[in-house]
Structures are given as structure tokens and as C-alpha cells.
Design a protein around this motif. Sequence first.
Motif, PDB file in Angstrom:
ATOM      1  N   SER B  31      31.985  62.850  14.940  1.00  0.00           N
ATOM      2  CA  SER B  31      33.028  62.040  15.573  1.00  0.00           C
ATOM      3  C   SER B  31      32.431  60.769  16.152  1.00  0.00           C
ATOM      4  N   LEU B  32      33.209  59.688  16.064  1.00  0.00           N
ATOM      5  CA  LEU B  32      32.748  58.407  16.597  1.00  0.00           C
ATOM      6  C   LEU B  32      33.889  57.760  17.356  1.00  0.00           C
ATOM      7  N   PHE B  33      33.542  57.195  18.506  1.00  0.00           N
ATOM      8  CA  PHE B  33      34.545  56.642  19.416  1.00  0.00           C
ATOM      9  C   PHE B  33      34.162  55.212  19.780  1.00  0.00           C
ATOM     10  N   TRP B  34      35.161  54.348  19.872  1.00  0.00           N
ATOM     11  CA  TRP B  34      34.979  52.988  20.398  1.00  0.00           C
ATOM     12  C   TRP B  34      35.754  52.866  21.712  1.00  0.00           C
ATOM     13  N   LEU B  45      39.660  54.048  25.777  1.00  0.00           N
ATOM     14  CA  LEU B  45      39.394  54.391  24.394  1.00  0.00           C
ATOM     15  C   LEU B  45      40.224  53.494  23.484  1.00  0.00           C
ATOM     16  N   LEU B  46      39.559  52.914  22.496  1.00  0.00           N
ATOM     17  CA  LEU B  46      40.261  52.055  21.539  1.00  0.00           C
ATOM     18  C   LEU B  46      40.670  52.839  20.300  1.00  0.00           C
ATOM     19  N   SER B  58      45.675  54.379  18.801  1.00  0.00           N
ATOM     20  CA  SER B  58      46.719  53.925  19.720  1.00  0.00           C
ATOM     21  C   SER B  58      46.190  53.035  20.841  1.00  0.00           C
ATOM     22  N   GLY B  59      44.895  53.078  21.074  1.00  0.00           N
ATOM     23  CA  GLY B  59      44.311  52.249  22.111  1.00  0.00           C
ATOM     24  C   GLY B  59      43.913  50.857  21.647  1.00  0.00           C
TER      25      GLY B  59
END
Lengths: 111, 113
Positions: B31-34, B45-46, B58-59
Amino acid sequence: DAKTTQPTSMDCAEGRAANLPCNHSTISGNEYVYWYRQIHSQGPQYIIHGLKNNETNEMASLIITEDRKSSTLILPHATLRDTAVYYCIVRVAEYGNKLVFGAGTILRVKS
Amino acid sequence: DAGVIQSPRHEVTEMGQEVTLRCKPISGHNSLFWYRQTMMRGLELLIYFNNNVPIDDSGMPEDRFSAKMPNASFSTLKIQPSEPRDSAVYFCASSLAREYEQYFGPGTRLTVT
């Protein structure tokens, strides 16, 4: 995910235990309590998480009340390097589930 | 372990220019998050990916923002055209299934003048 409430800021003397409280009165049965911290100009750092039982690792201890409506993060011997913003987050521990950060608690450790 | 790698660490650009931020997650993470952090809005969270697939965008503030993950070891966040209100620190994080904790990179400080 349930909402959390934390004090805006706290001070702690170096070498003493820092106890950071968090209220999460609407927590659901499948939601975990996570703690992260962010030292100035760095990315957030995972500290610890728990569901029901108290947890301890090399960084901290997490005490969760029996009704799970509140918890306390304990740094047993705070150092100046523990000065940071501490975030309490409640979420379902699912694969790839997102974190929602609140304002957190600014902990200032003073010599 | 090198941890999450982000580049550049600092970016200064003029309004209207295209900006591309890059992230290399920890090897083996699924998993990867921006995220974006500003004084006014805190840490938000973007978008996040699971197995290279966008799950929740949605961000993302508006259509000027786009993110891709062409493979398991690389992701980009693009802003085109950039605006001064995009100035912030952008963090990338990755996690491994069944461990849940996210590991954050050092961030990219973006300044749009």
C-alpha cells in the motif's frame, strides 16, 4: 472511523514519564487505537497500536481502559528527542486502510 | 532498509508550472499513501493505492492533482498547473498488508510563488 480528543499541548520533565491521554468514546468493537508522532520537519513515525489489551514495545506503552473509551500513551523516560506532536488515531485494522490525523498533542520535554 | 524515499526534498516553482513529486516505497510493501501537510489544515490524506491500484482519491483537492503508481516500486504525484495555495509538505507513506502501520518518507517541501 471514530473521532479522538487529545489535549492541545503538554509539558514533561526530562527523565520523567510522559503520559499522553486520548479520548475515543465512540470507538467501535473492531477499531484499533494507533499512536504516531511527528518530530519537527520529519514524517510521522509509528509508535504503537492496540485493540483491548495493554501493549508495550521498545518505544512506549499503551494503556487502554476496559470500556475502550480512552487510552494513555506512556513514554517511560522522556528525553529531549521525544519533543514532538503525538497523534492518537482510531481505525479499523484492514489491509491498506487509511489514517485520519487530527491535531494531536504537542509534547514538550524540558531539561 | 532504506525506508521510503521521496524526491525532491525541496521544490520551488512559479505559479502555473507543472510539479512532479516522486516516491519509492519500502520494498515489498503493498500500500502507498500520499499526504499533504499545511499549518491551516494539518495532515491530510490525498490518495492511496493498494497493489498499485488507486483505492480512494477523495482527498485529491481538484483536477489539477493526479497520482500514478505504474509499478510496485514507484509513484508520482503531479500538480498541473501549480498555484501558491499548493505550497505544503507532501509526504509519501507505505505499508505491508497485515502489519497496518505506515512508514513515512521525509517529505517534499513545495513552495509555489
